[in-house]
Scaffold this motif. Structure first.
Motif, PDB file in Angstrom:
ATOM      1  N   ARG A  44       0.851  -1.194   0.000  1.00 29.51           N
ATOM      2  CA  ARG A  44       0.000   0.000   0.000  1.00 29.51           C
ATOM      3  C   ARG A  44       0.889   1.247   0.000  1.00 29.51           C
ATOM      4  NH1 ARG A  44      -1.540  -2.278   4.523  1.00 29.51           N
ATOM      5  NH2 ARG A  44      -1.254  -0.337   5.665  1.00 29.51           N
ATOM      6  N   ARG A  45       0.468   2.252  -0.711  1.00 30.74           N
ATOM      7  CA  ARG A  45       1.254   3.489  -0.810  1.00 30.74           C
ATOM      8  C   ARG A  45       1.497   4.105   0.569  1.00 30.74           C
ATOM      9  NH1 ARG A  45       0.079   7.346  -5.605  1.00 30.74           N
ATOM     10  NH2 ARG A  45       1.147   5.588  -6.491  1.00 30.74           N
ATOM     11  N   SER A  46       0.499   4.045   1.443  1.00 28.59           N
ATOM     12  CA  SER A  46       0.662   4.623   2.784  1.00 28.59           C
ATOM     13  C   SER A  46       1.759   3.887   3.565  1.00 28.59           C
ATOM     14  CB  SER A  46      -0.659   4.584   3.553  1.00 28.59           C
ATOM     15  OG  SER A  46      -1.097   3.240   3.719  1.00 28.59           O
ATOM     16  N   LEU A  47       1.874   2.576   3.352  1.00 28.92           N
ATOM     17  CA  LEU A  47       2.924   1.812   4.013  1.00 28.92           C
ATOM     18  C   LEU A  47       4.299   2.223   3.493  1.00 28.92           C
ATOM     19  CD1 LEU A  47       3.941  -0.452   5.856  1.00 28.92           C
ATOM     20  CD2 LEU A  47       3.525  -2.049   3.977  1.00 28.92           C
ATOM     21  N   TRP A  49       5.224   5.107   2.247  1.00 29.53           N
ATOM     22  CA  TRP A  49       5.561   6.426   2.782  1.00 29.53           C
ATOM     23  C   TRP A  49       5.897   6.345   4.266  1.00 29.53           C
ATOM     24  CZ3 TRP A  49       7.417   9.861  -0.094  1.00 29.53           C
ATOM     25  CH2 TRP A  49       6.975  10.032  -1.397  1.00 29.53           C
ATOM     26  N   SER A  50       5.167   5.539   4.991  1.00 28.87           N
ATOM     27  CA  SER A  50       5.443   5.379   6.418  1.00 28.87           C
ATOM     28  C   SER A  50       6.844   4.801   6.630  1.00 28.87           C
ATOM     29  CB  SER A  50       4.393   4.468   7.054  1.00 28.87           C
ATOM     30  OG  SER A  50       4.715   4.201   8.388  1.00 28.87           O
ATOM     31  N   LEU A  51       7.188   3.765   5.875  1.00 19.56           N
ATOM     32  CA  LEU A  51       8.524   3.162   6.006  1.00 19.56           C
ATOM     33  C   LEU A  51       9.616   4.146   5.607  1.00 19.56           C
ATOM     34  CD1 LEU A  51       7.807  -0.447   4.711  1.00 19.56           C
ATOM     35  CD2 LEU A  51       8.293   0.257   7.065  1.00 19.56           C
ATOM     36  N   ARG A  53       9.514   7.418   5.843  1.00 21.67           N
ATOM     37  CA  ARG A  53       9.647   8.397   6.936  1.00 21.67           C
ATOM     38  C   ARG A  53      10.396   7.786   8.116  1.00 21.67           C
ATOM     39  NH1 ARG A  53       4.504   9.705   5.180  1.00 21.67           N
ATOM     40  NH2 ARG A  53       3.504   8.460   6.785  1.00 21.67           N
ATOM     41  N   GLN A  54      10.146   6.513   8.400  1.00 25.94           N
ATOM     42  CA  GLN A  54      10.846   5.857   9.504  1.00 25.94           C
ATOM     43  C   GLN A  54      12.331   5.708   9.198  1.00 25.94           C
ATOM     44  OE1 GLN A  54       8.695   2.257  10.820  1.00 25.94           O
ATOM     45  NE2 GLN A  54       6.843   3.231  10.040  1.00 25.94           N
ATOM     46  N   ILE A  55      12.671   5.372   7.961  1.00 22.01           N
ATOM     47  CA  ILE A  55      14.080   5.232   7.574  1.00 22.01           C
ATOM     48  C   ILE A  55      14.774   6.580   7.637  1.00 22.01           C
ATOM     49  CG2 ILE A  55      15.636   4.750   5.629  1.00 22.01           C
ATOM     50  CD1 ILE A  55      13.664   2.457   4.879  1.00 22.01           C
ATOM     51  N   VAL A  56      14.190   7.610   7.024  1.00 25.30           N
ATOM     52  CA  VAL A  56      14.807   8.938   7.009  1.00 25.30           C
ATOM     53  C   VAL A  56      14.918   9.491   8.428  1.00 25.30           C
ATOM     54  CG1 VAL A  56      14.488  11.334   6.242  1.00 25.30           C
ATOM     55  CG2 VAL A  56      14.133   9.441   4.646  1.00 25.30           C
ATOM     56  N   GLY A  57      13.924   9.214   9.263  1.00 25.57           N
ATOM     57  CA  GLY A  57      13.938   9.682  10.647  1.00 25.57           C
ATOM     58  C   GLY A  57      14.777   8.824  11.573  1.00 25.57           C
ATOM     59  N   ARG A  59      14.230   5.928  12.716  1.00 25.73           N
ATOM     60  CA  ARG A  59      13.379   5.356  13.744  1.00 25.73           C
ATOM     61  C   ARG A  59      13.236   3.851  13.524  1.00 25.73           C
ATOM     62  NH1 ARG A  59       9.706   9.471  11.951  1.00 25.73           N
ATOM     63  NH2 ARG A  59       8.211   7.823  11.550  1.00 25.73           N
ATOM     64  N   LYS A  60      12.726   3.201  14.533  1.00 27.29           N
ATOM     65  CA  LYS A  60      12.419   1.780  14.435  1.00 27.29           C
ATOM     66  C   LYS A  60      11.391   1.569  13.335  1.00 27.29           C
ATOM     67  CE  LYS A  60      10.465  -1.984  17.085  1.00 27.29           C
ATOM     68  NZ  LYS A  60      10.093  -2.474  18.391  1.00 27.29           N
ATOM     69  N   LEU A  61      11.588   0.520  12.540  1.00 28.07           N
ATOM     70  CA  LEU A  61      10.635   0.207  11.475  1.00 28.07           C
ATOM     71  C   LEU A  61       9.455  -0.555  12.064  1.00 28.07           C
ATOM     72  CD1 LEU A  61      12.958  -0.846   8.543  1.00 28.07           C
ATOM     73  CD2 LEU A  61      11.857   1.343   8.941  1.00 28.07           C
ATOM     74  N   GLU A  62       8.266  -0.037  11.825  1.00 29.65           N
ATOM     75  CA  GLU A  62       7.052  -0.670  12.316  1.00 29.65           C
ATOM     76  C   GLU A  62       6.022  -0.686  11.212  1.00 29.65           C
ATOM     77  OE1 GLU A  62       6.888   0.385  16.963  1.00 29.65           O
ATOM     78  OE2 GLU A  62       6.677   2.126  15.652  1.00 29.65           O
ATOM     79  N   VAL A  63       5.262  -1.766  11.164  1.00 29.65           N
ATOM     80  CA  VAL A  63       4.168  -1.875  10.207  1.00 29.65           C
ATOM     81  C   VAL A  63       2.892  -2.203  10.980  1.00 29.65           C
ATOM     82  CG1 VAL A  63       5.616  -2.592   8.268  1.00 29.65           C
ATOM     83  CG2 VAL A  63       4.620  -4.323   9.750  1.00 29.65           C
TER      84      VAL A  63
END
Length: 193
Positions: A44-47, A49-51, A53-57, A59-63
């Motif tokens: 999904r596109r939202s997933l 983008w979420s991943l 943002r987590q990589i760039v930030g 942060r821990k990767l969460e789904v």
């Protein structure tokens, strides 16, 4: 340029400790290696983008609805019923690590091998490893060898906070667990395996 360095550092951190990948990490890496574009397009596109943002930030990767996380929680619950205790270990940089501990068996041991001052094994997992998958073996070993056991997940793995950005992060995590055993359970260096 700094943003690119941060993103590359985070990606290298995922390569160093792929267990940070949520869900079925080996299957995901296999899919990405055989058809990276098709794999990402299937998400999904939202997933995506979420991943990102987590990589760039960093942060821990969460789904959402991570079935692997539910499986790990079930394993932890089973061993909590057997006397294992959930612990939070704080690394020197403030990251909380998820761990479980069982003290040495009290029966039969005397002196330094009894529950007070007994021997402990500190399990340090490798790539793709989460301690919850190894609890059945740790439980048998702890009982049969009459040793205590502390098993933890590195930062970014399972329920541990944070993300691995360098090898130094892994060293901080192990050092935090050693300090935890020394400070909270009185384990001396000669009693730590």
């Amino acid at each position: 340029m700094e943003s690119l360095r941060i993103v590359l550092t985070r990606i290298v951190g995922l390569a160093v400790l792929p267990a940070q990948l949520p869900g079925d990490a080996p299957g995901l890496l296999d899919d990405l290696s055989t058809d990276p574009v098709g794999t990402i397009r299937s998400w999904r596109r939202s997933l995506v983008w979420s991943l990102l943002r987590q990589i760039v930030g960093c942060r821990k990767l969460e789904v959402p609805d991570d079935s692997q996380l539910r499986r790990l929680l079930a394993a932890r619950a089973r061993y909590a019923q057997r006397g294992w205790v959930q612990c939070c270990v704080r690394a020197s940089d403030g990251v909380l690590l998820d761990a479980m501990l069982t003290p040495p068996a009290t029966g039969g041991g005397t002196g330094r091998d009894s529950a007070v001052g007994g021997r402990y094994v500190l399990w340090v997992g490798g790539n793709f490893q989460k301690y919850e998958d190894w609890l059945p073996y740790f439980d048998i070993y702890a009982r049969e060898a009459a040793v205590g056991f502390l098993a933890f997940n590195f930062r970014g793995v399972g329920l541990s906070e944070g993300a691995v950005l360098s090898a130094a992060d892994l060293v901080l995590d192990v050092a935090a667990c050693v300090r935890f055993l020394q400070d909270e359970h009185g384990v001396t260096a000669d009693r730590l395996l």
